[in-house]
Design a protein around this motif. Structure first.
Motif, PDB file in Angstrom:
ATOM      1  N   ARG A  12      -9.543   6.231   4.356  1.00  0.00           N
ATOM      2  CA  ARG A  12      -8.856   6.737   3.480  1.00  0.00           C
ATOM      3  C   ARG A  12      -7.266   6.289   3.466  1.00  0.00           C
ATOM      4  O   ARG A  12      -6.458   6.386   2.392  1.00  0.00           O
ATOM      5  CB  ARG A  12      -8.939   8.372   3.161  1.00  0.00           C
ATOM      6  CG  ARG A  12     -10.397   8.650   2.889  1.00  0.00           C
ATOM      7  CD  ARG A  12     -10.741   8.074   1.597  1.00  0.00           C
ATOM      8  NE  ARG A  12     -10.022   8.704   0.370  1.00  0.00           N
ATOM      9  CZ  ARG A  12     -10.314   9.843  -0.251  1.00  0.00           C
ATOM     10  NH1 ARG A  12     -11.344  10.647   0.136  1.00  0.00           N
ATOM     11  NH2 ARG A  12      -9.590  10.233  -1.165  1.00  0.00           N
ATOM     12  N   SER A  13      -6.884   6.069   4.585  1.00  0.00           N
ATOM     13  CA  SER A  13      -5.418   5.652   4.838  1.00  0.00           C
ATOM     14  C   SER A  13      -5.136   4.381   4.570  1.00  0.00           C
ATOM     15  O   SER A  13      -5.957   3.367   4.552  1.00  0.00           O
ATOM     16  CB  SER A  13      -4.848   6.262   6.149  1.00  0.00           C
ATOM     17  OG  SER A  13      -5.276   5.302   7.251  1.00  0.00           O
ATOM     18  N   LEU A  14      -3.671   4.048   4.426  1.00  0.00           N
ATOM     19  CA  LEU A  14      -3.369   2.595   4.106  1.00  0.00           C
ATOM     20  C   LEU A  14      -3.507   1.792   5.563  1.00  0.00           C
ATOM     21  O   LEU A  14      -3.777   0.669   5.514  1.00  0.00           O
ATOM     22  CB  LEU A  14      -1.955   2.547   3.502  1.00  0.00           C
ATOM     23  CG  LEU A  14      -0.774   3.147   4.489  1.00  0.00           C
ATOM     24  CD1 LEU A  14      -0.200   2.073   5.151  1.00  0.00           C
ATOM     25  CD2 LEU A  14       0.093   4.057   3.546  1.00  0.00           C
ATOM     26  N   TYR A  38     -12.227   9.380   9.687  1.00  0.00           N
ATOM     27  CA  TYR A  38     -12.528   9.126   8.266  1.00  0.00           C
ATOM     28  C   TYR A  38     -11.464   8.921   7.420  1.00  0.00           C
ATOM     29  O   TYR A  38     -11.240   7.942   6.896  1.00  0.00           O
ATOM     30  CB  TYR A  38     -13.532  10.391   7.741  1.00  0.00           C
ATOM     31  CG  TYR A  38     -13.859   9.900   6.059  1.00  0.00           C
ATOM     32  CD1 TYR A  38     -14.621   9.068   5.785  1.00  0.00           C
ATOM     33  CD2 TYR A  38     -13.057  10.956   5.242  1.00  0.00           C
ATOM     34  CE1 TYR A  38     -14.832   8.853   4.428  1.00  0.00           C
ATOM     35  CE2 TYR A  38     -13.256  10.605   3.817  1.00  0.00           C
ATOM     36  CZ  TYR A  38     -14.416   9.441   3.558  1.00  0.00           C
ATOM     37  OH  TYR A  38     -14.588   9.225   2.175  1.00  0.00           O
ATOM     38  N   LEU A  39     -10.304  10.135   7.575  1.00  0.00           N
ATOM     39  CA  LEU A  39      -9.083   9.576   6.977  1.00  0.00           C
ATOM     40  C   LEU A  39      -8.564   8.452   7.267  1.00  0.00           C
ATOM     41  O   LEU A  39      -7.813   7.712   6.388  1.00  0.00           O
ATOM     42  CB  LEU A  39      -8.239  11.164   7.342  1.00  0.00           C
ATOM     43  CG  LEU A  39      -8.780  12.465   6.520  1.00  0.00           C
ATOM     44  CD1 LEU A  39      -7.865  13.495   6.830  1.00  0.00           C
ATOM     45  CD2 LEU A  39      -8.879  12.133   5.103  1.00  0.00           C
ATOM     46  N   SER A  91       0.604   5.357  -2.044  1.00  0.00           N
ATOM     47  CA  SER A  91       0.041   6.173  -1.035  1.00  0.00           C
ATOM     48  C   SER A  91       1.075   7.151  -0.826  1.00  0.00           C
ATOM     49  O   SER A  91       1.988   7.472  -1.499  1.00  0.00           O
ATOM     50  CB  SER A  91       0.205   5.611   0.375  1.00  0.00           C
ATOM     51  OG  SER A  91      -0.670   4.367   0.319  1.00  0.00           O
ATOM     52  N   LEU A 108       0.920  -1.032   0.030  1.00  0.00           N
ATOM     53  CA  LEU A 108      -0.100   0.020   0.038  1.00  0.00           C
ATOM     54  C   LEU A 108       0.759   1.142   0.018  1.00  0.00           C
ATOM     55  O   LEU A 108       0.529   2.232  -0.540  1.00  0.00           O
ATOM     56  CB  LEU A 108      -0.911  -0.041   1.321  1.00  0.00           C
ATOM     57  CG  LEU A 108      -2.180  -0.941   1.218  1.00  0.00           C
ATOM     58  CD1 LEU A 108      -2.781  -1.187   2.448  1.00  0.00           C
ATOM     59  CD2 LEU A 108      -3.208  -0.362   0.267  1.00  0.00           C
ATOM     60  N   TYR A 147       0.466   8.559   3.730  1.00  0.00           N
ATOM     61  CA  TYR A 147      -0.139   7.630   4.450  1.00  0.00           C
ATOM     62  C   TYR A 147      -1.562   7.531   3.966  1.00  0.00           C
ATOM     63  O   TYR A 147      -2.355   6.739   4.197  1.00  0.00           O
ATOM     64  CB  TYR A 147      -0.256   7.701   5.632  1.00  0.00           C
ATOM     65  CG  TYR A 147       1.219   7.642   6.735  1.00  0.00           C
ATOM     66  CD1 TYR A 147       1.782   6.423   6.386  1.00  0.00           C
ATOM     67  CD2 TYR A 147       1.634   8.647   7.200  1.00  0.00           C
ATOM     68  CE1 TYR A 147       3.144   6.340   7.062  1.00  0.00           C
ATOM     69  CE2 TYR A 147       3.101   8.644   7.878  1.00  0.00           C
ATOM     70  CZ  TYR A 147       3.662   7.505   7.532  1.00  0.00           C
ATOM     71  OH  TYR A 147       4.968   7.333   8.011  1.00  0.00           O
ATOM     72  N   LEU A 148      -1.981   8.515   3.311  1.00  0.00           N
ATOM     73  CA  LEU A 148      -3.277   8.459   2.390  1.00  0.00           C
ATOM     74  C   LEU A 148      -3.297   7.889   1.024  1.00  0.00           C
ATOM     75  O   LEU A 148      -2.341   8.087   0.333  1.00  0.00           O
ATOM     76  CB  LEU A 148      -4.066   9.673   2.560  1.00  0.00           C
ATOM     77  CG  LEU A 148      -4.152  10.622   3.683  1.00  0.00           C
ATOM     78  CD1 LEU A 148      -4.894  11.913   3.443  1.00  0.00           C
ATOM     79  CD2 LEU A 148      -5.096   9.495   4.602  1.00  0.00           C
ATOM     80  N   ILE A 149      -4.171   6.892   1.080  1.00  0.00           N
ATOM     81  CA  ILE A 149      -4.158   6.167  -0.379  1.00  0.00           C
ATOM     82  C   ILE A 149      -4.326   6.894  -1.577  1.00  0.00           C
ATOM     83  O   ILE A 149      -5.663   7.531  -1.562  1.00  0.00           O
ATOM     84  CB  ILE A 149      -5.040   4.960  -0.220  1.00  0.00           C
ATOM     85  CG1 ILE A 149      -4.573   3.817   0.893  1.00  0.00           C
ATOM     86  CG2 ILE A 149      -5.063   4.240  -1.575  1.00  0.00           C
ATOM     87  CD1 ILE A 149      -5.467   2.659   1.008  1.00  0.00           C
TER      88      ILE A 149
END
Lengths: 508, 328, 331
Positions: free
Chosen positions: B195-197, B190-191, A367, A363, A370-372
């Protein structure tokens, strides 16, 4: 001994179709009264399907089942039970903290005015075990205190205690047993035969089939391909021929890869339980097969190399440096990856999309902070799906909805994304249709061609010979042979894995 | 491949029914909303709506922590304890040690972290199932609070630093601080979860731990992290509560336990694949707060209200779980 | 060659493995040794009688929980468990107390209504678990919240004194010097023993819990037995209400938490002490008595009552963790 007697069970023209797969195609099975009838075939040949049709677990799409001259119209497990057919499943299905008597009489306990008649039940169970199965087991012993063989006998006693059994179906009864225990079981089976009970005996161990069965039906590709009467050890070769057939030609890719320097060395690895003293070396650009039946320690060895189990002895070296893999996460860091045998349980997260499954192990690459990065993640998944021809091509499909072959490709795509150097493939093509099989074989060949080391652990001897450079054969916890596929015949390999007696082909 | 579905009339009907079913909580919510609005005009006033939102803040924060733990495949019965510890640590730090407001907040968070670490230790190192581990912590936590307060009396501290008091009563550009905090925590979760790995990994562990492990995810570390983060989040709820009342009320957190579980499962029932999710949880929280507020406005007896909301919780849970089963 | 077995960590692991299964026993012996030394009258017959008397409600609810565990299997997450028995008992007690004290109903009728309410609670649980497929833990935890809520409506959250002769007799009466409550508990336990261990139905119920596959293959319907076990637990909750009223001389709000804690501790403790390490009737009864002995013992040593909750909670974790660890080792 083999004077013709009437058939007690005749299954003819049985067809069973699952979505996308014809599991049984006009298959026949006929069992003579009072005989032990062997049933052999490779994985996926249709043995277990026809047994499940007989048990009433699966309905049949076509065909006829005649028991003792009477055609069975409706077949539910209850009907089958009433017709005197009993099944000794591979799993024991016993309650560990019950006594032997309680287990034998489960569901038909003897009850009097003052409750359960424990003593009567214990005595009846003991007598039955002694007289019918030649086993000395006390009725008041707890199941948990029994050995595996004795539990097997209790399981058999439960099936037979009502004295109404006419046909007993054994499904791989010896898989968990040691050889001494197998003798005990065979003695019990001989007693049953002497009482006139007919039996169907399903097994991978050809040595057992030739020593206790009267006839054998061989299954291949969902149908019966032949019956061997008056079977004996001399028939092993013939049986293997029939099981394998001669129609495997273009399934496997040409071996174009070239082994280079050693990547993984395993020295005297053992867990003191399932396998011991395993020495193994895998080179870059090499495909090494591991053969062995269930219970040979093959699965546990593969799991240990991936860090799923911890060894009790020995060590592993990667590029000559000792490593200790405490978990799969550690293995993945070393570039070792596993395509597990139980794809639906361990291979992919069925509730996630194809894209998520493909990206799951890497992942970080898709990313930012850290956000995809969803477009990037979708793009990479798309590219890998195209490369491996995963269908449907929509990577937002939930993995559960894919066919077995496409699910397997998703698992492979995930590991391609991480840039791995040692691929461990455990039963890579189980439950995969023939088209996807060919694609997966090509892919494995390409992995080795690109310089990765590959271990293929499989119960399919064709696959091992067609795909690998070398095959190590495991039997009851040790490596019994390390053969070069160029000089090994299929029959020789099967003989080695099954512990059968056949000596042709080179054994290195 | 999946069976071919003909895009016929039946299919459309099925899809509508399915969508209705999935959104049925929204429909029920709407019905309740209309009922309360009709029953009492005050329900719809701006003041009351703000009341509902402000009153949801603590439950929202606790429910988000619960969402994280449920998403990773566990459950946390000690959310109330974490909340109480957060509140107690902060108040005691200020009252007995003259801590400044931000040190007090840090102490509160640390109080939550202790609970989370204990849960993580029990679940990951000792392999106790999350339910039993957190049930044990629930018992111990309650008892510790009684010991500490000599039987459960509140610890009040009237001279709160103004900044700390503002956590509950302050505002940012006219928006009440509680709502600001609630929305901020919601955004962070939420993040984090959607949304995060890390969120992907949490969800993978919750759905199929063995597959996640074989995919090279350090499942134990994530489970432990999940418990600690969840407890610290609950401690935020405790900090708000303590600022609001200017005291630590022992065992006050237990009131949020069943409600937060219900909110998470209501939220999951609205997800297309039945997964616990942050936005669904927020809707669940709003639903529960609205019911509580509406029942309040109806002027019901306190005990009756309590019992009614208990029964509504069970019905909501049954509904949510049965619906999830329907989908599979 | 670096053998893994020789590393010091592995040695510690072996030690933990060897000690883990018997940790609860060691901890308990240590506690009783301490109580015996610290309190002069802990080992006197009068204290022992008090222990038995105090244990009656816990013993009875434990019998209900044990039945559910025996039918559902002892996997905590997917197996059988019923956390709502104490809440059921408290609800039934509330109804009885209200009817007897506030409506002057004859105690016999009131008891019948209370027991019926318990059965209804059991039916609700059975429905939630078998029909809706909720996990027993969550279902019964949620339903107990609702039951407690209802009990507060019935009593308006106020204590209700019950001075009915029957309830007083259950508390203070005795037959040949044996406390009446203890005799009743023994009778109930005997009935449970006979039904679960000496009848075909009981054995089949245990078979379902021991191995659902084995039972289904022997033609037993697992769902039916599991549903029945919850109804029985509800019935037991209803019966236990009488003893809850006797122990507290009436209905007091908040009784359920301690009862639930004692029930969970006693049941898992019983399993830890049983030779087969499974939940059994005798294990549950023994566990309940031991827990009661702890409470009484701590009281007699003068330990703050709030500490006992903490100790009991820790004990639950010790017992559960040692069971989980030894299972992990055996796997």
């Amino acid at each position: 001994m083999t004077e013709p007697t009437g058939h007690i069970l005749q299954m003819s023209g049985i067809t069973k179709i699952f979505p996308g797969v014809v599991a049984l195609d006009n298959a026949n099975l006929a069992v003579r009264e009072g005989h032990i009838h062997g049933l052999v075939g490779e994985n996926g040949a249709g043995k277990s399907t026809i047994i499940k049709v007989l048990a009433g677990v699966y309905g049949r799409d076509a065909g006829e089942v005649v028991i003792d001259g009477a055609a069975m119209a409706a077949m539910t497990p209850a009907h089958v039970h009433a017709a005197g057919i009993r099944f000794i499943h591979q799993e024991l299905h016993l309650v560990p903290h019950f006594t032997v008597a309680e287990s034998v009489f489960m569901g038909q306990e003897l009850q009097g005015w003052f409750g359960i008649k424990s003593r009567a039940m214990a005595e009846a169970a003991e007598t039955f075990l002694k007289e019918t199965l030649n086993a000395e087991i006390r009725g008041t012993t707890l199941i948990r205190d029994l050995g595996v063989a004795q539990r097997k006998l209790v399981q058999i006693a439960r099936a037979l205690i009502d004295n109404k059994a006419r046909i007993v179906v054994f499904d791989e009864p010896t898989a968990p047993l040691a050889s001494r225990e197998i003798d005990q079981l065979f003695e019990a089976i001989a007693r049953l035969k002497a009482r006139g009970i007919s039996m169907v005996y399903v097994s991978h161990y050809l040595g057992e089939i030739t020593s206790i069965c009267d006839q054998v039906t061989v299954f291949r590709n969902g149908r019966d391909v032949g019956v061997i009467e008056a079977i004996g050890p001399q028939d092993t070769g013939r049986m293997i021929n029939m099981m394998v057939g001669r129609d495997i030609s273009d399934l496997y890719p040409a071996k174009a890869h070239a082994p280079a320097a050693a990547l993984l060395r395993v020295e005297a690895l053992g867990d003191h339980k399932h396998f011991d003293n395993i020495d193994l070396e895998i080179r870059r650009g090499e495909i090494v097969g591991v053969a062995g039946l269930i219970g040979s320690g093959r699965e546990e060895l593969v799991d240990t190399i991936y860090g799923l189990r911890q060894p009790a002895a020995g060590r592993m070296l990667i590029d000559g440096k000792p490593v200790r893999l405490a978990s799969p996460a550690a293995a993945v860091k070393q570039g070792i990856v596993l395509v597990p045998r139980d794809r639906r349980q361990d291979g992919l997260v069925l509730g996630m999309t194809v894209a998520d499954n493909v990206n799951l192990a890497s992942l970080e690459d898709v990313s930012r902070a850290y956000l995809i990065n969803r477009p990037a993640a979708a793009k990479r998944a798309d590219a890998l799906a195209a490369k491996l021809d995963i269908r449907p091509r929509n990577v937002d499909t939930v993995a559960r909805l894919l066919s077995g072959g496409n699910q397997q490709k998703v698992v492979l795509a995930r590991w391609l994304a991480t840039g791995s150097r040692l691929f461990i493939l455990d039963e890579p093509t189980v439950g995969v249709d023939i088209g996807a099989k060919v694609e997966i074989y090509r892919l494995i060949e390409r992995l080795a061609g690109d310089g990765a080391a590959v271990i293929v652990s499989s119960s399919d001897p064709n696959e091992l010979i067609g795909l690998c450079d070398r095959i190590v054969v495991m039997l009851r916890g040790s490596i019994v042979a390390n053969v070069d596929t160029a000089t090994t015949s299929l029959d020789a390999l099967i003989a080695l894995t099954t512990g059968g007696e056949l000596h042709e082909g080179a054994v290195a | 491949m999946s069976a071919a579905a003909s895009p016929g009339k039946a299919d459309t009907v099925m899809r509508v029914v399915e969508a209705l079913l999935r959104q049925s909580f929204l429909l029920v919510m709407l019905a309740c909303f209309l009922f309360f609005a009709f029953y009492n005009g005050a329900f719809l006033s701006l003041g009351n709506i703000t009341n509902i939102l402000e009153g949801s803040a603590i439950l929202l924060v606790v429910s988000l922590g619960m969402t994280l733990v449920v998403a990773q495949g566990g459950i946390d019965l000690s959310v109330g304890v974490a909340l109480d510890f957060g509140s107690a640590f902060a108040i005691v730090a200020m009252r007995d040690y003259d801590a400044t407001w931000y040190v007090a907040i840090l102490c509160g968070l640390a109080g939550g972290a202790i609970v989370g670490l204990l849960n993580a230790f029990l679940v990951v190192r000792l392999s106790v199932s999350p339910f039993l581990a957190t049930l044990g912590v629930f018992f111990i936590g309650g008892s510790v609070q009684r010991i500490f307060t000599h039987g459960g009396g509140p610890i009040s501290f009237r001279r709160l630093p103004l900044q700390y008091y503002d956590i509950a009563v302050g505002d940012v550009f006219g928006i009440p601080m509680k709502i600001v905090i609630g929305v901020a925590v919601l955004a962070v979760f939420y993040l984090l979860l959607e949304r995060s790995l890390f969120g992907k990994r949490f969800h993978a562990i919750g759905m199929q731990p063995s597959a996640a492990r074989i995919a090279g995810i350090a499942t134990n570390a994530y489970v432990a992290l999940g418990f600690v983060v969840a407890s610290m989040t609950c401690a935020i709820g405790g900090i708000i509560a303590s600022a609001n009342l200017r005291m630590f009320t022992p065992l006050a957190g237990n009131a949020y336990l069943m409600q937060s579980i219900a909110a998470v499962f209501i939220g999951a029932s609205m997800h297309p694949r039945g997964r616990p999710n942050v936005l669904g949880t927020a809707v669940g929280v709003l639903f529960l707060s609205m019911i509580a507020n509406g029942l309040n406005l109806m002027g019901l007896d306190f005990n009756l209200k309590d019992a009614l909301s208990g029964i509504i919780l069970v019905v909501a849970l049954v509904f949510a779980i049965a619906q999830r089963r329907l989908k599979h | 060659m670096t053998s893994l077995a020789q590393s010091p960590l592995a040695g510690v692991g072996r030690l933990v493995r060897a000690v883990a299964p018997s940790t609860p026993l060691i901890v308990f012996l240590a506690m009783f040794a301490y109580l015996g030394m610290a309190s002069s009258n802990f080992l006197e017959p009068s204290t022992m009688a008090l222990v038995l008397k105090q244990s009656v409600p816990t013993v009875v609810v434990c019998l209900g929980l044990a039945t559910v565990v025996m039918a559902g299997g002892d996997d905590v997450v997917v197996g059988g468990i019923d956390l709502s028995v104490p809440a059921t008992a408290v609800l039934a007690a509330a109804i009885i107390a209200d009817l007897v004290s506030n409506h002057a109903m004859f105690i016999g009728y009131a008891l019948l209504i209370g027991v019926a309410a318990g059965v209804v609670c059991g039916l609700v649980n059975a429905f939630l678990v078998v029909f809706f497929g909720m996990t027993p833990l969550l279902a019964t935890f949620a339903s107990s919240t609702a039951f407690i809520g209802i009990s507060k409506v019935v009593t308006a959250s106020r204590r209700i004194n019950v001075g009915d002769p029957l309830i007083v007799w259950l508390r203070d009466g005795s037959i040949f010097g044996v406390p009446a409550g203890v005799i009743c508990a023994c009778l109930i336990a005997a009935v449970f023993y006979f039904v679960l261990h000496r009848t075909r139905w009981g054995l089949n119920l245990q078979a379902v819990g021991g191995s659902r596959d084995a039972a289904e293959m022997s033609g037993l319907s697992a769902a039916r037995f599991i549903a029945q076990s919850f109804v029985i637990a509800g019935l037991v909750g209803g019966v236990a209400s009488a003893f809850v009223l006797a122990r507290g001389s009436g209905w007091t709000p908040g009784t359920e938490e301690n009862l639930m804690m004692e029930m969970v501790l006693a049941t898992f403790l019983g399993a830890a002490f049983s030779p087969r390490r499974i939940v059994t009737l005798w294990g549950a009864v023994l566990g309940a008595v031991l827990v009661s002995a702890l409470s009484v013992g701590f009281g007699s040593v003068g330990i703050d009552i709030f500490w006992t909750g903490c100790i009991k909670g820790s004990l639950i974790l010790i017992v559960v963790a040692s069971a989980a660890l030894s299972r992990k080792v055996n796997a």
